[in-house]
Write an enzyme that holds these catalytic residues in place. Structure first.
Site, mmCIF file in Angstrom:
data_model
loop_
_atom_site.group_PDB
_atom_site.id
_atom_site.type_symbol
_atom_site.label_atom_id
_atom_site.label_comp_id
_atom_site.label_asym_id
_atom_site.label_seq_id
_atom_site.Cartn_x
_atom_site.Cartn_y
_atom_site.Cartn_z
ATOM 1 N N TYR A 58 9.907 2.413 3.604
ATOM 2 C CA TYR A 58 11.115 2.546 3.008
ATOM 3 C C TYR A 58 12.262 1.801 3.221
ATOM 4 O O TYR A 58 12.900 1.255 2.357
ATOM 5 C CB TYR A 58 11.307 4.101 2.679
ATOM 6 N N GLN A 96 9.459 4.665 -14.059
ATOM 7 C CA GLN A 96 8.755 5.298 -13.000
ATOM 8 C C GLN A 96 9.237 4.557 -11.473
ATOM 9 O O GLN A 96 8.886 4.986 -10.480
ATOM 10 C CB GLN A 96 7.346 4.990 -13.023
ATOM 11 N N ASN A 97 9.945 3.367 -12.056
ATOM 12 C CA ASN A 97 10.709 2.581 -10.634
ATOM 13 C C ASN A 97 11.743 3.260 -9.987
ATOM 14 O O ASN A 97 12.347 4.091 -10.398
ATOM 15 C CB ASN A 97 11.034 1.280 -11.045
ATOM 16 N N VAL A 98 11.726 2.971 -8.703
ATOM 17 C CA VAL A 98 12.813 3.655 -7.795
ATOM 18 C C VAL A 98 13.768 2.572 -7.429
ATOM 19 O O VAL A 98 14.507 2.791 -6.556
ATOM 20 C CB VAL A 98 12.262 4.384 -6.419
ATOM 21 N N HIS A 103 10.802 9.174 -10.940
ATOM 22 C CA HIS A 103 10.070 9.268 -9.507
ATOM 23 C C HIS A 103 11.202 9.000 -8.481
ATOM 24 O O HIS A 103 11.127 8.637 -7.440
ATOM 25 C CB HIS A 103 9.073 8.069 -9.266
ATOM 26 N N CYS A 127 20.757 15.055 8.563
ATOM 27 C CA CYS A 127 21.629 15.602 7.661
ATOM 28 C C CYS A 127 23.189 15.906 8.323
ATOM 29 O O CYS A 127 23.085 16.580 9.372
ATOM 30 C CB CYS A 127 20.931 16.827 6.900
ATOM 31 N N GLY A 157 4.908 -2.716 -18.388
ATOM 32 C CA GLY A 157 4.748 -3.139 -17.115
ATOM 33 C C GLY A 157 4.398 -2.116 -16.319
ATOM 34 O O GLY A 157 4.691 -1.747 -15.179
ATOM 35 N N ASN A 181 2.307 -6.172 -20.913
ATOM 36 C CA ASN A 181 1.901 -6.081 -20.019
ATOM 37 C C ASN A 181 1.018 -7.450 -19.605
ATOM 38 O O ASN A 181 0.681 -8.222 -20.544
ATOM 39 C CB ASN A 181 0.962 -4.921 -19.538
HETATM 40 C C1 BV8 Z 1 2.156 15.681 -9.368
HETATM 41 C C2 BV8 Z 1 7.744 6.998 -6.004
HETATM 42 C C3 BV8 Z 1 1.586 17.969 -9.094
HETATM 43 C C4 BV8 Z 1 7.288 6.852 -4.444
HETATM 44 C C5 BV8 Z 1 5.498 7.126 -6.995
HETATM 45 C C6 BV8 Z 1 -4.832 14.043 -5.855
HETATM 46 C C7 BV8 Z 1 -3.713 14.548 -4.949
HETATM 47 C C8 BV8 Z 1 -2.408 14.812 -5.586
HETATM 48 C C9 BV8 Z 1 -1.900 14.121 -6.668
HETATM 49 C C10 BV8 Z 1 -2.940 13.894 -7.592
HETATM 50 C C11 BV8 Z 1 -4.096 13.668 -7.024
HETATM 51 N N1 BV8 Z 1 -4.773 13.134 -8.246
HETATM 52 C C12 BV8 Z 1 -4.001 12.752 -9.310
HETATM 53 C C13 BV8 Z 1 -2.753 13.257 -8.848
HETATM 54 C C14 BV8 Z 1 -1.599 13.415 -9.487
HETATM 55 C C15 BV8 Z 1 -0.789 12.174 -9.108
HETATM 56 C C16 BV8 Z 1 -1.150 10.824 -9.756
HETATM 57 O O1 BV8 Z 1 -1.233 10.675 -10.807
HETATM 58 N N2 BV8 Z 1 -2.238 9.987 -8.993
HETATM 59 C C17 BV8 Z 1 -2.739 8.793 -9.420
HETATM 60 C C18 BV8 Z 1 -2.535 7.867 -8.592
HETATM 61 C C19 BV8 Z 1 -4.194 9.411 -10.002
HETATM 62 N N3 BV8 Z 1 0.571 12.207 -9.243
HETATM 63 C C20 BV8 Z 1 1.301 12.969 -8.531
HETATM 64 O O2 BV8 Z 1 1.188 13.227 -7.288
HETATM 65 C C21 BV8 Z 1 2.698 13.217 -9.279
HETATM 66 N N4 BV8 Z 1 2.868 14.673 -8.964
HETATM 67 O O3 BV8 Z 1 1.195 15.507 -9.925
HETATM 68 O O4 BV8 Z 1 2.581 16.761 -8.711
HETATM 69 C C22 BV8 Z 1 2.538 19.221 -8.687
HETATM 70 C C23 BV8 Z 1 2.986 20.078 -9.855
HETATM 71 C C24 BV8 Z 1 3.586 21.313 -9.349
HETATM 72 C C25 BV8 Z 1 3.767 21.516 -7.957
HETATM 73 C C26 BV8 Z 1 3.495 20.433 -7.032
HETATM 74 C C27 BV8 Z 1 2.639 19.467 -7.159
HETATM 75 C C28 BV8 Z 1 3.687 12.466 -8.329
HETATM 76 C C29 BV8 Z 1 3.399 11.012 -8.836
HETATM 77 C C30 BV8 Z 1 4.715 10.184 -8.161
HETATM 78 C C31 BV8 Z 1 4.252 9.224 -7.084
HETATM 79 N N5 BV8 Z 1 5.321 8.456 -6.634
HETATM 80 N N6 BV8 Z 1 6.492 6.482 -6.792
HETATM 81 C C32 BV8 Z 1 7.469 5.450 -4.066
HETATM 82 O O5 BV8 Z 1 7.873 4.466 -5.045
HETATM 83 O O6 BV8 Z 1 7.176 4.663 -3.009
HETATM 84 S S1 BV8 Z 1 4.178 6.541 -7.934
HETATM 85 C C33 BV8 Z 1 4.447 4.727 -7.985
HETATM 86 O O7 BV8 Z 1 3.330 4.218 -8.780
HETATM 87 C C34 BV8 Z 1 5.536 3.958 -8.327
HETATM 88 O O8 BV8 Z 1 6.652 4.750 -8.906
HETATM 89 C C35 BV8 Z 1 5.082 3.147 -9.587
HETATM 90 O O9 BV8 Z 1 6.136 3.098 -10.316
HETATM 91 C C36 BV8 Z 1 3.910 4.170 -10.100
HETATM 92 C C37 BV8 Z 1 2.915 3.658 -11.016
HETATM 93 O O10 BV8 Z 1 2.601 2.484 -10.488
HETATM 94 P P1 BV8 Z 1 3.198 1.237 -11.748
HETATM 95 O O11 BV8 Z 1 4.841 1.182 -11.880
HETATM 96 O O12 BV8 Z 1 2.522 1.240 -13.160
HETATM 97 O O13 BV8 Z 1 2.869 -0.146 -10.811
HETATM 98 P P2 BV8 Z 1 1.374 -0.841 -10.629
HETATM 99 O O14 BV8 Z 1 1.519 -1.864 -9.803
HETATM 100 O O15 BV8 Z 1 0.296 0.097 -10.680
HETATM 101 O O16 BV8 Z 1 1.338 -1.649 -12.147
HETATM 102 C C38 BV8 Z 1 2.250 -2.619 -12.543
HETATM 103 C C39 BV8 Z 1 1.662 -2.934 -14.046
HETATM 104 O O17 BV8 Z 1 2.657 -4.058 -14.214
HETATM 105 C C40 BV8 Z 1 0.349 -3.639 -13.869
HETATM 106 O O18 BV8 Z 1 -0.296 -2.929 -15.016
HETATM 107 C C41 BV8 Z 1 0.528 -5.202 -14.060
HETATM 108 O O19 BV8 Z 1 -0.501 -5.868 -14.678
HETATM 109 C C42 BV8 Z 1 1.905 -5.216 -14.615
HETATM 110 N N7 BV8 Z 1 2.850 -6.133 -14.401
HETATM 111 C C43 BV8 Z 1 2.729 -7.081 -13.140
HETATM 112 N N8 BV8 Z 1 3.891 -7.904 -13.272
HETATM 113 C C44 BV8 Z 1 4.305 -7.996 -14.616
HETATM 114 C C45 BV8 Z 1 3.581 -6.963 -15.558
HETATM 115 N N9 BV8 Z 1 3.844 -6.743 -16.461
HETATM 116 C C46 BV8 Z 1 4.517 -7.438 -17.114
HETATM 117 N N10 BV8 Z 1 5.452 -8.421 -16.602
HETATM 118 C C47 BV8 Z 1 5.243 -8.701 -15.262
HETATM 119 N N11 BV8 Z 1 5.930 -9.583 -14.700
HETATM 120 ZN ZN ZN Z 2 20.646 19.212 5.351
#
Ligand code: BV8
Ligand code: ZN
Length: 253
Positions: free
Chosen positions: A65, A100-102, A128, A160, A200, A226
């Site tokens: 990070y 979704q971006n940070v 996120h 902290c 994206g 996309n």
């Molecule tokens: C939750 C922050 C429940 C951190 C991120 C098993 C175990 C645990 C959880 C799960 C599981 N199975 C499913 C889940 C749910 C899980 C999930 O969805 N998993 C997925 C992978 C299956 N979700 C969670 O865990 C969420 N929490 O469900 O909690 C809960 C409820 C109550 C109590 C307790 C728990 C939390 C999800 C958040 C994770 N954190 N980020 C960090 O950044 O380090 S996610 C991370 O992925 C980023 O935020 C990112 O934004 C996000 C999604 O990815 P994308 O943004 O789409 O990026 P990617 O690279 O994938 O795609 C880019 C796209 O852009 C492509 O399509 C590409 O073609 C396109 N592109 C590229 N260049 C361009 C372009 N398009 C246009 N122009 C360009 N130039």
């Molecule tokens: Zn504290």
């Protein structure tokens, strides 16, 4: 012509919800997650973006990070961020940006476009969290992110000032709940929108990826921008292939 249809849908929409992912920041130099050279090529999400990883190896997680934080600090919003900020500022209240971006680039675009005027209508819902903020793993206190993190040992990691517990980046990890107020506001906006503009994102991460589905279920339309097809492409009224930084401004300006 698909772009003409997209331009007309945006011009006529009464309420727009925008969902962005890593692809909108790619042209700013922020690596995406799953693309070529993506962040998760060198690492695996399970290794780093989870509370378990942080508990097991806080130094490695902080090293990743801290590197991303310093990289993002050098990046600038691109024309895609600027065009979306302009869309949100031209009729305050009509457009809600959900990201979704940070990386904070939508915030910086809002301030750049608004100048001295009120930039808040273009501030995104950051479902996120934000990499440039820290959060205390003990008392939850949020602070400006430490910029010179020293990940060599647990003792040198940021702590902290209030309770002494270890700080973490103020982002949502896999398996962690999103802030209900933030994701709730995103779904509220999606429910009343007649148009969802998705830019994206691979639409793989939930619950954020449900935002366009909420608009569809409420009878609205989806436009996708996309480089490649995603699971949303077949649900979209228009799915445009191209780079967000070049395509999005042509749909709005
Ligand atoms: C939750 C922050 C429940 C951190 C991120 C098993 C175990 C645990 C959880 C799960 C599981 N199975 C499913 C889940 C749910 C899980 C999930 O969805 N998993 C997925 C992978 C299956 N979700 C969670 O865990 C969420 N929490 O469900 O909690 C809960 C409820 C109550 C109590 C307790 C728990 C939390 C999800 C958040 C994770 N954190 N980020 C960090 O950044 O380090 S996610 C991370 O992925 C980023 O935020 C990112 O934004 C996000 C999604 O990815 P994308 O943004 O789409 O990026 P990617 O690279 O994938 O795609 C880019 C796209 O852009 C492509 O399509 C590409 O073609 C396109 N592109 C590229 N260049 C361009 C372009 N398009 C246009 N122009 C360009 N130039
Ligand atoms: Zn504290």
């Amino acid at each position: 012509m698909n772009a003409d249809i997209a331009r007309a849908l945006i011009a006529e929409a009464k309420r727009i919800v925008v969902l962005t992912g890593a692809g909108i920041s790619a042209e700013s130099g922020v690596p995406t997650f799953r693309g070529p050279g993506g962040l998760w090529k060198s690492f695996r999400p399970e290794e780093l973006a989870t509370p378990e990883a942080f508990a097991r190896n806080p130094c490695l997680v902080w090293e990743w990070y801290a590197w991303r934080r310093s990289l993002v600090a050098e990046c600038q919003p691109n024309a895609g961020h600027i065009a979306l900020a302009r869309l949100a500022l031209e009729l305050p209240g009509r457009t809600t940006i959900v990201t979704q971006n940070v990386d904070g680039l939508h915030h910086r675009a809002a301030r750049a476009v608004a100048g001295r005027a009120d930039s808040a209508p273009a501030y995104p819902l950051e479902v996120h969290g934000a990499i440039h903020r820290d959060r205390c793993s003990g008392c939850g206190r949020v602070s400006d992110g430490v910029t010179d993190v020293d990940p060599t040992s647990v003792e040198t990691l940021p702590a902290c000032v209030k309770c002494g517990a270890m700080l973490r980046p103020d982002v949502v990890w896999f398996g962690e709940a999103l802030d209900p107020a933030v994701i709730g506001a995103a779904f509220d906006a999606a429910r009343v929108a007649d148009l969802c503009l998705v830019v994206g994102t691979s639409a793989l991460v939930y619950p954020a990826a449900s935002v366009p589905e909420v608009t569809l279920q409420a009878g609205g339309a989806v436009i996708e921008v996309n480089l490649e097809a995603t699971s949303l492409s077949r649900l979209a009224r228009v799915s445009l292939r191209g780079e967000a930084g070049k395509l999005v401004p042509t749909l709005i300006d």
